[in-house]
Design an enzyme around this catalytic site. Sequence first.
Site, PDB file in Angstrom:
ATOM      1  CG  ASN A  85      -1.876  -1.179   1.209  1.00 34.13           C
ATOM      2  OD1 ASN A  85      -2.134  -1.757   0.140  1.00 34.13           O
ATOM      3  ND2 ASN A  85      -2.344  -1.563   2.371  1.00 34.13           N
ATOM      4  CG  ASP A  87      -2.718   3.196   2.908  1.00 35.27           C
ATOM      5  OD1 ASP A  87      -3.537   2.414   2.382  1.00 35.27           O
ATOM      6  OD2 ASP A  87      -2.020   2.871   3.888  1.00 35.27           O
ATOM      7  CG  HIS A 102       4.019  -2.159  -4.529  1.00 35.79           C
ATOM      8  ND1 HIS A 102       2.814  -2.813  -4.661  1.00 35.79           N
ATOM      9  CD2 HIS A 102       4.976  -3.057  -4.857  1.00 35.79           C
ATOM     10  CE1 HIS A 102       3.044  -4.060  -5.066  1.00 35.79           C
ATOM     11  NE2 HIS A 102       4.344  -4.230  -5.194  1.00 35.79           N
ATOM     12  CB  CYS A 110      14.969  14.275  -7.759  1.00 37.60           C
ATOM     13  SG  CYS A 110      15.845  15.069  -9.139  1.00 37.60           S
ATOM     14  CB  THR A 170      -2.614  -8.802  -0.973  1.00 38.68           C
ATOM     15  OG1 THR A 170      -2.071  -8.667  -2.293  1.00 38.68           O
ATOM     16  CG2 THR A 170      -2.066 -10.047  -0.322  1.00 38.68           C
TER      17      THR A 170
HETATM   18  C1  BV8 Z   1       8.576  -5.948 -11.288  1.00 42.96           C
HETATM   19  C2  BV8 Z   1       1.661   1.245  -7.657  1.00 42.96           C
HETATM   20  C3  BV8 Z   1      10.774  -6.503 -11.959  1.00 42.96           C
HETATM   21  C4  BV8 Z   1       0.511   2.054  -7.972  1.00 42.96           C
HETATM   22  C5  BV8 Z   1       1.602  -1.117  -7.882  1.00 42.96           C
HETATM   23  C6  BV8 Z   1       2.994 -11.434 -16.281  1.00 42.96           C
HETATM   24  C7  BV8 Z   1       2.911 -12.413 -15.303  1.00 42.96           C
HETATM   25  C8  BV8 Z   1       3.402 -12.203 -14.023  1.00 42.96           C
HETATM   26  C9  BV8 Z   1       3.981 -10.968 -13.678  1.00 42.96           C
HETATM   27  C10 BV8 Z   1       4.050  -9.983 -14.646  1.00 42.96           C
HETATM   28  C11 BV8 Z   1       3.564 -10.210 -15.937  1.00 42.96           C
HETATM   29  N1  BV8 Z   1       3.760  -9.071 -16.641  1.00 42.96           N
HETATM   30  C12 BV8 Z   1       4.359  -8.153 -15.848  1.00 42.96           C
HETATM   31  C13 BV8 Z   1       4.553  -8.711 -14.638  1.00 42.96           C
HETATM   32  C14 BV8 Z   1       5.194  -8.059 -13.468  1.00 42.96           C
HETATM   33  C15 BV8 Z   1       4.212  -7.107 -12.837  1.00 42.96           C
HETATM   34  C16 BV8 Z   1       2.957  -7.858 -12.411  1.00 42.96           C
HETATM   35  O1  BV8 Z   1       2.975  -8.598 -11.431  1.00 42.96           O
HETATM   36  N2  BV8 Z   1       1.855  -7.645 -13.139  1.00 42.96           N
HETATM   37  C17 BV8 Z   1       0.621  -8.342 -12.788  1.00 42.96           C
HETATM   38  C18 BV8 Z   1      -0.544  -7.364 -12.935  1.00 42.96           C
HETATM   39  C19 BV8 Z   1       0.471  -9.547 -13.706  1.00 42.96           C
HETATM   40  N3  BV8 Z   1       4.878  -6.603 -11.661  1.00 42.96           N
HETATM   41  C20 BV8 Z   1       5.668  -5.518 -11.773  1.00 42.96           C
HETATM   42  O2  BV8 Z   1       5.794  -4.834 -12.772  1.00 42.96           O
HETATM   43  C21 BV8 Z   1       6.447  -5.161 -10.513  1.00 42.96           C
HETATM   44  N4  BV8 Z   1       7.817  -4.950 -10.849  1.00 42.96           N
HETATM   45  O3  BV8 Z   1       8.174  -7.056 -11.512  1.00 42.96           O
HETATM   46  O4  BV8 Z   1       9.881  -5.549 -11.426  1.00 42.96           O
HETATM   47  C22 BV8 Z   1      11.165  -5.977 -13.287  1.00 42.96           C
HETATM   48  C23 BV8 Z   1      11.668  -4.685 -13.351  1.00 42.96           C
HETATM   49  C24 BV8 Z   1      12.086  -4.213 -14.590  1.00 42.96           C
HETATM   50  C25 BV8 Z   1      11.948  -5.005 -15.724  1.00 42.96           C
HETATM   51  C26 BV8 Z   1      11.381  -6.285 -15.625  1.00 42.96           C
HETATM   52  C27 BV8 Z   1      10.975  -6.773 -14.417  1.00 42.96           C
HETATM   53  C28 BV8 Z   1       5.924  -3.877  -9.914  1.00 42.96           C
HETATM   54  C29 BV8 Z   1       4.656  -4.183  -9.155  1.00 42.96           C
HETATM   55  C30 BV8 Z   1       4.205  -2.917  -8.434  1.00 42.96           C
HETATM   56  C31 BV8 Z   1       3.254  -2.172  -9.309  1.00 42.96           C
HETATM   57  N5  BV8 Z   1       2.696  -1.040  -8.581  1.00 42.96           N
HETATM   58  N6  BV8 Z   1       1.147  -0.045  -7.266  1.00 42.96           N
HETATM   59  C32 BV8 Z   1      -0.084   2.515  -6.693  1.00 42.96           C
HETATM   60  O5  BV8 Z   1      -0.239   1.700  -5.752  1.00 42.96           O
HETATM   61  O6  BV8 Z   1      -0.410   3.720  -6.659  1.00 42.96           O
HETATM   62  S1  BV8 Z   1       0.778  -2.565  -7.699  1.00 42.96           S
HETATM   63  C33 BV8 Z   1      -0.769  -2.350  -7.047  1.00 42.96           C
HETATM   64  O7  BV8 Z   1      -1.293  -3.671  -6.903  1.00 42.96           O
HETATM   65  C34 BV8 Z   1      -0.820  -1.763  -5.646  1.00 42.96           C
HETATM   66  O8  BV8 Z   1       0.423  -1.522  -5.054  1.00 42.96           O
HETATM   67  C35 BV8 Z   1      -1.534  -2.868  -4.869  1.00 42.96           C
HETATM   68  O9  BV8 Z   1      -1.219  -2.889  -3.557  1.00 42.96           O
HETATM   69  C36 BV8 Z   1      -0.993  -4.033  -5.576  1.00 42.96           C
HETATM   70  C37 BV8 Z   1      -1.584  -5.355  -5.298  1.00 42.96           C
HETATM   71  O10 BV8 Z   1      -2.976  -5.216  -5.268  1.00 42.96           O
HETATM   72  P1  BV8 Z   1      -3.688  -5.592  -3.870  1.00 42.96           P
HETATM   73  O11 BV8 Z   1      -3.055  -4.805  -2.783  1.00 42.96           O
HETATM   74  O12 BV8 Z   1      -3.694  -7.073  -3.724  1.00 42.96           O
HETATM   75  O13 BV8 Z   1      -5.134  -5.010  -4.085  1.00 42.96           O
HETATM   76  P2  BV8 Z   1      -6.300  -5.705  -4.895  1.00 42.96           P
HETATM   77  O14 BV8 Z   1      -7.348  -4.666  -5.107  1.00 42.96           O
HETATM   78  O15 BV8 Z   1      -5.746  -6.459  -6.051  1.00 42.96           O
HETATM   79  O16 BV8 Z   1      -6.867  -6.815  -3.884  1.00 42.96           O
HETATM   80  C38 BV8 Z   1      -7.471  -6.407  -2.690  1.00 42.96           C
HETATM   81  C39 BV8 Z   1      -7.771  -7.682  -1.946  1.00 42.96           C
HETATM   82  O17 BV8 Z   1      -8.319  -7.345  -0.690  1.00 42.96           O
HETATM   83  C40 BV8 Z   1      -8.793  -8.565  -2.656  1.00 42.96           C
HETATM   84  O18 BV8 Z   1      -8.327  -9.915  -2.638  1.00 42.96           O
HETATM   85  C41 BV8 Z   1     -10.060  -8.430  -1.796  1.00 42.96           C
HETATM   86  O19 BV8 Z   1     -10.773  -9.660  -1.730  1.00 42.96           O
HETATM   87  C42 BV8 Z   1      -9.465  -8.118  -0.453  1.00 42.96           C
HETATM   88  N7  BV8 Z   1     -10.315  -7.283   0.418  1.00 42.96           N
HETATM   89  C43 BV8 Z   1     -11.138  -6.268   0.059  1.00 42.96           C
HETATM   90  N8  BV8 Z   1     -11.701  -5.741   1.168  1.00 42.96           N
HETATM   91  C44 BV8 Z   1     -11.216  -6.433   2.233  1.00 42.96           C
HETATM   92  C45 BV8 Z   1     -10.331  -7.415   1.758  1.00 42.96           C
HETATM   93  N9  BV8 Z   1      -9.698  -8.274   2.562  1.00 42.96           N
HETATM   94  C46 BV8 Z   1      -9.938  -8.172   3.891  1.00 42.96           C
HETATM   95  N10 BV8 Z   1     -10.774  -7.252   4.429  1.00 42.96           N
HETATM   96  C47 BV8 Z   1     -11.424  -6.375   3.638  1.00 42.96           C
HETATM   97  N11 BV8 Z   1     -12.253  -5.469   4.189  1.00 42.96           N
END
Ligand code: BV8
Length: 228
Positions: A85, A87, A102, A110, A170
Amino acid sequence: VILTGAGISAESGLATFRSADGLWNNHRVEDVATIEAFAHNPDYVHDFYNQMRPELFAAKPNPAHLAITKLQKNYTSPINIITQNVDTLHEKAGNQNVWHIHGQINQIVCLNCGHIFETWGDISDEDECPQCNIAGMLKPNIVFFGENLLYMDKVDKLLQKCDLFISVGTSGIVYPAAGFVQIAKFSGADTIELNMEQTSNNYFFDRHIVGPAGTTLPQLIDEILISE
Ligand code: BV8
């Protein structure tokens, strides 16, 4: 180790990423949270985060965040929080040892000199860096898709010697964070997932507790402290 995602902040009123319509704050993630989007249209991405900052500044921690402080105060072993997160609700709740892999919404980096500074105000593509005075090189210190995560050497050490891994709110979709449970499991940790539903990572979790984190995490922490 406690890994947290957007779900732990949901009961503080903050949007999660994968809501029903697949949009995030009415934007496609690819348009605002990728390094390509930022390079192509920095002002569009700055505006997106400028709009988000006041909401996150005002957000209050919920019982899930507060329960972690209670655990850290009463548990004998160190508790580290690896959060996806951006936040600052963990900090507002008094949590210690918080690692924002993240990045953080209230930090700016910068790209010219690497200086990182805090602000809750707006940033634009014209602003100068307070350290090197070069304009147009400021970026939210947030890890966009395609960028490497922060604190990964620390995370690796924590996961290697982890004996209890708790994942809270997550979806287990974004890597490498989604793979942390596997490393913890292979290091011999007990693994527990707290979510509103079972996620795709279910193979590596010993236990699933389904329900809102504001209720389930305080209960789990009381259970852990009683068995201490
Ligand atoms: C990297 C910034 C190496 C923005 C974020 C193909 C296959 C596999 C991987 C990849 C692929 N293609 C690309 C990739 C890599 C990619 C990736 O994983 N993509 C995914 C989409 C397939 N990852 C990256 O690029 C990462 N870097 O790999 O670097 C590299 C470097 C250079 C060159 C090559 C490789 C970077 C990842 C970070 C991206 N930035 N955020 C911002 O936050 O402002 S990610 C974004 O998703 C947020 O940070 C967020 O936190 C994160 C994960 O999401 P969640 O936190 O899980 O949130 P979500 O809404 O998904 O789920 C919420 C959950 O809570 C749900 O399950 C829900 O049921 C539950 N919930 C809801 N309410 C409640 C609850 N649970 C309990 N109580 C409740 N009340």
